[in-house]
Design a protein around this motif. Sequence first.
Motif, short mmCIF file in Angstrom:
data_model
loop_
_atom_site.label_atom_id
_atom_site.label_comp_id
_atom_site.label_asym_id
_atom_site.label_seq_id
_atom_site.Cartn_x
_atom_site.Cartn_y
_atom_site.Cartn_z
N PRO A 1 7.33 -1.15 -22.97
CA PRO A 1 6.66 -0.17 -22.30
C PRO A 1 7.11 0.76 -23.79
O PRO A 1 6.77 1.15 -24.77
CB PRO A 1 6.98 0.19 -20.77
CG PRO A 1 6.93 -1.24 -20.60
CD PRO A 1 7.55 -1.77 -21.37
N ALA B 1 2.98 5.78 -15.89
CA ALA B 1 2.72 5.21 -15.55
C ALA B 1 1.32 4.84 -14.95
O ALA B 1 0.45 3.28 -15.02
CB ALA B 1 3.13 4.63 -13.92
N TRP C 1 -1.14 2.80 -17.78
CA TRP C 1 -0.41 1.41 -17.68
C TRP C 1 -1.02 0.65 -16.76
O TRP C 1 -0.80 0.85 -15.64
CB TRP C 1 1.05 1.38 -18.36
CG TRP C 1 1.85 2.07 -19.14
CD1 TRP C 1 1.66 3.45 -19.22
CD2 TRP C 1 2.26 1.78 -20.55
NE1 TRP C 1 1.80 3.54 -20.78
CE2 TRP C 1 2.73 2.40 -21.36
CE3 TRP C 1 2.54 -0.36 -20.76
CZ2 TRP C 1 2.99 1.51 -21.76
CZ3 TRP C 1 2.88 -0.13 -21.42
CH2 TRP C 1 3.76 1.31 -22.61
N GLY C 2 -1.42 -0.61 -17.19
CA GLY C 2 -2.40 -1.69 -16.10
C GLY C 2 -1.72 -2.95 -17.17
O GLY C 2 -1.39 -3.24 -18.00
N VAL C 3 -1.55 -3.44 -16.38
CA VAL C 3 -1.51 -5.58 -17.02
C VAL C 3 -2.70 -6.36 -16.12
O VAL C 3 -2.21 -6.18 -15.34
CB VAL C 3 0.28 -5.19 -16.80
CG1 VAL C 3 0.50 -5.35 -14.86
CG2 VAL C 3 0.94 -6.36 -17.40
N THR D 1 3.50 -5.36 -11.19
CA THR D 1 3.13 -4.00 -10.65
C THR D 1 3.51 -3.81 -9.65
O THR D 1 3.53 -2.82 -8.44
CB THR D 1 1.25 -4.57 -10.46
OG1 THR D 1 0.60 -4.30 -11.16
CG2 THR D 1 0.81 -3.23 -9.64
N TYR E 1 4.39 -0.15 -14.25
CA TYR E 1 2.84 0.04 -14.12
C TYR E 1 1.93 -0.03 -12.85
O TYR E 1 2.39 -0.75 -11.72
CB TYR E 1 2.22 -2.09 -14.12
CG TYR E 1 2.87 -2.25 -15.23
CD1 TYR E 1 1.80 -1.71 -17.02
CD2 TYR E 1 4.47 -3.14 -15.77
CE1 TYR E 1 2.25 -2.80 -18.36
CE2 TYR E 1 4.38 -4.01 -16.38
CZ TYR E 1 3.65 -3.44 -18.05
OH TYR E 1 4.78 -3.61 -19.01
N ALA F 1 -2.77 -3.50 -11.85
CA ALA F 1 -3.16 -5.30 -11.86
C ALA F 1 -4.93 -5.57 -11.68
O ALA F 1 -4.95 -5.37 -11.30
CB ALA F 1 -2.48 -6.42 -11.16
#
Length: 414
Positions: free
Chosen positions: A238, A251, A254-256, A270, A277, A280
């Motif tokens: 990041p 945050a 932000w995703g994953v 997450t 994050y 998710a």
Amino acid sequence: MGLTSETTVYVMAALAAVCVGLLVWSWPRFARQGLRQVLGRLLAIGTTQVVMIAAFACWLNSSYQFFGSWGELFGRVETAPVGVTQAGDDGGTGTVNGAAVKGSPVQPAGDEQLSRVSGLPTGPAAVNGRVESVKVIGRRTGVVDPAFVYLPPQYFQKAYQRQRFPVIVALSGYPGSIFNLAQHLRVSQTAGALQKSGLMQPTVMVMIRPTIAPPRDTECVNVPGGPQTETFLARDLPDALKSAYRVGHDASAWGVMGYSSGASCALQLTMRDPHVYTTAAALSPDYRVKDDPTTGSLFGGGPDRTERMNGHDLMWRLEHLPVPQVSVLVAESKHGERGYARTQAFIKAVKAPMRVASILPEQGSHNFPTWVQEMPPALKWMNQQLTFPQDVVPRHHRKGAAVTEHTPTATTRR
């Protein structure tokens, strides 16, 4: 010859054919009685089988890019240069006027893999977007990991020139590669189509592998005395992206996501790092990290081993630790995959303020056709969770910070 090159595949295939021919031609000589003849038969058969298996393995690796080089195959990985500093710090540099400068944690990379990916944006970047091939250098961990970065058309448009964008980090499974994410999972192609049709807000997509010490599978664990995978993905990555691209700093932007072990990693990040994050999407995940022949000892020994193992058991975390305020999506087929019962148990165990959604098709296998089918709804769901950053890039910066405004000069597919 590169490990993934077509030349290597053709050479190995030709060598296998020669071995088969020699075996057939020399077999009458080995048909006689005697110790030497028996040993000759065993050696000839064994050599031919090994070469045939190696040829098949080279073809499979070339198709799916499990290992990108001979060095990776034998555990020799690139390390960060001494003295790397984060771009934006005093004395640190990134990219200025399109030129890569020493010190940036995001550097241009070769296009060997990117050039083989079909369906990438072409034409003007402000109309169709762009995919860049880069390498991310971990300031804390010293890890150097390749990545593809998809930048939406709006990133290059004047109306958005001071706007930051949400980010989705896509993780490959083991021993997968960023090529798999781009070519077989179709991450940037799917996201681009959804964004173009208005079903997804403009989002930066980062394709990267969690296998930072190949051929070892480190999952998303900071191995005691070993690779620090969680630190790289939750801190180094990041920070590097924020220094090089106009992406959100909060945050909530932000995703994953990931598939297979990459899906497990997305959930781990997450739930363990909700300050990084908040969203998710996990396609066919596991819910507990454990040692196996590919991982070695992930948790070390000593009295803290059990605590470290429990920390990576998501069911244990839901029962014994405060639940983070995050949103997760899990996908698992009812028939054809083995994790459906565990997925149902995870869904039932989730409690507020954590939220969970699911994609549960009737049929599907642990493979790319299933995950490709699940990708559009997963991305649309993530789009609904992530916030479009309200912060903008300031018009004026102190010296040394301006590099955050520029896109890294990287190998691109136009």
